[in-house]
Design a protein around this motif. Structure first.
Motif, PDB file in Angstrom:
ATOM      1  N   ASP A 447       0.738  -1.194   0.130  1.00 29.31           N
ATOM      2  CA  ASP A 447       0.234  -0.078  -0.311  1.00 29.31           C
ATOM      3  C   ASP A 447       1.116   1.351  -0.485  1.00 29.31           C
ATOM      4  O   ASP A 447       0.020   2.285  -0.110  1.00 29.31           O
ATOM      5  CB  ASP A 447      -0.833  -0.176   1.174  1.00 29.31           C
ATOM      6  N   ARG A 451       2.547  -1.156  -7.152  1.00 27.84           N
ATOM      7  CA  ARG A 451       1.995  -1.202  -7.260  1.00 27.84           C
ATOM      8  C   ARG A 451       1.387  -2.044  -8.738  1.00 27.84           C
ATOM      9  O   ARG A 451       1.984  -1.115  -9.403  1.00 27.84           O
ATOM     10  CB  ARG A 451       0.808  -0.168  -7.301  1.00 27.84           C
ATOM     11  N   ASN A 468      -5.071  -0.372  -6.321  1.00 28.58           N
ATOM     12  CA  ASN A 468      -5.805  -0.275  -5.571  1.00 28.58           C
ATOM     13  C   ASN A 468      -6.877  -0.736  -4.906  1.00 28.58           C
ATOM     14  O   ASN A 468      -6.860  -1.072  -4.315  1.00 28.58           O
ATOM     15  CB  ASN A 468      -6.700   1.013  -5.460  1.00 28.58           C
ATOM     16  N   THR A 471      -3.295  -4.679  -2.104  1.00 25.18           N
ATOM     17  CA  THR A 471      -2.127  -3.652  -1.934  1.00 25.18           C
ATOM     18  C   THR A 471      -1.349  -4.666  -1.465  1.00 25.18           C
ATOM     19  O   THR A 471      -0.190  -3.660  -0.621  1.00 25.18           O
ATOM     20  CB  THR A 471      -2.484  -2.755  -0.810  1.00 25.18           C
TER      21      THR A 471
END
Length: 594
Positions: A447, A451, A468, A471
């Motif tokens: 996170d 990514r 998103n 993560t």
């Protein structure tokens, strides 16, 4: 005289030693030889240990901390009732088998007298020792000193150090012991003591959340005197940094012939404990092998098992008196690739006439995170250094300028655009996913790190997952591996436009964006326009073609220079060879971007 005869004992503190005396006298009268068997020696050692604890209990109750408390050779720090205490070690402790764990800082299960001999505080004749209790730590180091071989220990709940006593207010003798006993006669008036208020606890500096390794110069070049001045400076620096959770955590490594980790980030988390531990670090000597020390720190110090915190900038502060004896460039490259910021503090840098002796004359420029003057710091000598403490501390807490905290492995967004057309087939589609999985495994997906996202396309586009959605690295890799094959036509241009709208917008954080396109054939729409639009948005494009994918389209979509961003193979089985070149290309582009 029987053992029950205790006449002549002036206080209860002499009772344990009376029994020992009587036992030895019994051996003498039984015509035993002075040479004691190993079994008998072990038994006496156990007796001494138990009686030492009894003596501590008797002597410390209501006693002055400045009066040495007699202990046995085997008494351990964990047996002491106080965290700071002055004890009196008997003579000839080296005749016993003493257990000592650690070097400089010892595990509390160690023999106090054994640690004091190992440290050079006392000799064969014994003597007073000041004991300071500390918090537990990990990685107690073994060493041989003054006839004592200490042992290593991975972890213990409490620690201690030993030091020489500065002054003794009373002579330690049988009279001293009896003076603690209440005697009949006129009672002394109680002495009023002024109770000083303890200083307010130092709060951690929340504006300086860094994990820091201090590399102290412990070489022959610096010498004992300047080495002590260096430790004084570092102690002031630690106080200025305000070490503690959630602020900076600090560990120390010594640079000499062979690097030595003195303590890790998690061993001391208050400025007071850390300052005391730094004071106790011994001088080593040897060559100034700075490169070797940096390499050792990168590989062995910054480990989650030793207190490294996730998401905190990692810093190495290198102190060098004069110049290094070895090459620092290779170690510095590894540090940068590992996301570690190197600061170089040069003291008494070489004079022009000494430069011929320096093997790597631009060692400061090669060692630091980035050659922009922010990561270098110079002091003319170790004298009058107070004015340098605050400026250096300010630099070490300026996390927004720590450029090496961001690496190609922890600061990128990787978008995968996957051809799911009918010409690929389910079996070959799995080989495509294998390549993407092998690429993604190289990156620190989290996170707060890198990514990944994936889109599969035919004539239509399907968002498999965005940046998103996953993560954690395990979840992201699992999602990538489980993408089902679509089947259909090929519209690569539309897929690029869809990725810009749906994957890369809104822009997520400050990560550098990369798009990796894999296709096996001719697109039915224009690819050049959407690809150029993506590049204008700061997205670096890599293209991977298989079988009938036109080279013209692959080059039209790829970023410059084309030869390092375009890959092609006739067979799907040849895709695996592109994993390392693509990862290296991403890191190269990331470095140039920063």
């Amino acid at each position: 005289m029987s053992f029950s005869d205790t006449s002549g004992i002036s206080s209860i503190t002499e009772l344990p030693y009376f029994f020992i005396y009587k036992a030895f006298k019994a051996e003498e009268t039984s015509s035993y030889t002075i040479s004691i068997s190993s079994l008998t020696m072990s038994m006496w050692f156990a007796v001494l240990h138990v009686l030492g604890i009894l003596s501590l209990t008797c002597c410390t109750f209501g006693s002055d901390l400045n009066v040495p408390t007699p202990i046995s050779c085997g008494t351990r720090a964990v047996d002491l009732p106080d965290t700071r205490q002055i004890v009196l070690c008997p003579a000839n402790c080296t005749l016993w088998s003493l257990s000592v764990f650690g070097s400089g800082v010892y595990a509390s299960i160690s023999s106090i007298c054994g640690a004091a001999i190992h440290r050079g505080i006392i000799g064969l004749s014994g003597g007073p020792v000041e004991v300071h209790g500390l918090q537990g730590r990990t990685n107690y180091l073994s060493s041989y000193a003054h006839g004592i071989q200490s042992q290593s220990l991975s972890q213990w709940s409490s620690s201690f150090t030993v030091a020489r006593t500065i002054s003794l207010p009373l002579e330690v003798s049988s009279q001293t012991s009896s003076s603690a006993t209440v005697v009949s006669g006129a009672a002394k008036k109680p002495v009023k003591k002024t109770v000083k208020k303890p200083p307010p606890p130092t709060t951690a500096n929340r504006d300086c959340p860094v994990d820091m390794a201090l590399l102290l110069d412990s070489s022959y070049n610096i010498g004992q005197r300047r080495y002590n001045l260096q430790k004084n400076f570092v102690s002031k620096l630690v106080a200025m940094l305000k070490v503690g959770t959630p602020g900076p955590h600090v560990g120390v490594i010594q640079t000499s012939e062979t690097p030595r980790i003195e303590f890790y980030l998690s061993n001391y988390t208050t400025a007071k404990d850390l300052t005391f531990a730094i004071k106790e670090i011994p001088y080593i000597g040897g060559n100034t092998n700075t490169g070797k020390a940096i390499l050792h720190t990168v590989r062995n110090f910054f480990n989650p098992d030793f207190g490294v915190r996730r998401g905190y900038p990692r810093v190495i502060v290198v102190f060098v008196d004069g110049w290094p004896s070895d090459n620092v460039e290779e170690a510095a490259i590894l540090a940068r690739e590992s996301g570690i910021n190197i600061f170089f503090v040069s003291v008494a840098k070489p004079a022009p006439e000494e430069m011929s002796l320096v093997s790597e004359q631009d060692f400061m420029r090669k060692a630091v995170c980035k050659d922009n003057e922010f990561f270098t710091f110079t002091m003319p000598s170790w004298f009058s250094t107070n004015k340098f403490v605050k400026p250096l501390a300010h630099k070490l807490c300026s996390i927004d300028q720590m450029l090496c905290s961001k690496t190609c492995y922890n600061s990128v967004n990787l978008g995968f655009l996957i051809d799911g057309s009918s010409s690929v087939g389910d079996g070959n589609f799995r080989l495509v996913l294998d390549l993407l999985l092998s690429i993604a495994r190289n990156f620190d997906i989290s996170d707060i790190g890198s990514r990944i996202g994936a889109i599969q396309f035919t004539y239509d586009q399907r968002m498999e997952f965005n940046f998103n959605d996953h993560t954690t690295k395990d979840n992201a890799l699992r999602a990538l591996q489980n993408i089902p094959y679509m089947s259909g036509g090929t519209a690569t241009g539309d897929a690029i436009s869809f990725a810009m709208r749906s994957l890369f917008k809104p822009r997520t954080g400050t990560n550098k964006n990369f798009l990796i396109i894999i296709t096996d054939g001719q697109s039915y729409d224009d690819v050049r326009g959407p690809a150029m639009a993506a590049q204008r948005e700061g997205i670096t494009v890599f293209t991977v073609g298989v079988a009938w994918a036109p080279m013209e389209d692959l080059k039209a979509m790829a970023s410059e220079p084309k030869e390092s961003h375009v890959f092609f193979t006739r067979e799907f089985t040849g895709l695996a060879q592109f994993q390392q070149p693509i990862v290296r290309g991403i890191c190269r582009d990331f470095t140039e971007f920063n």
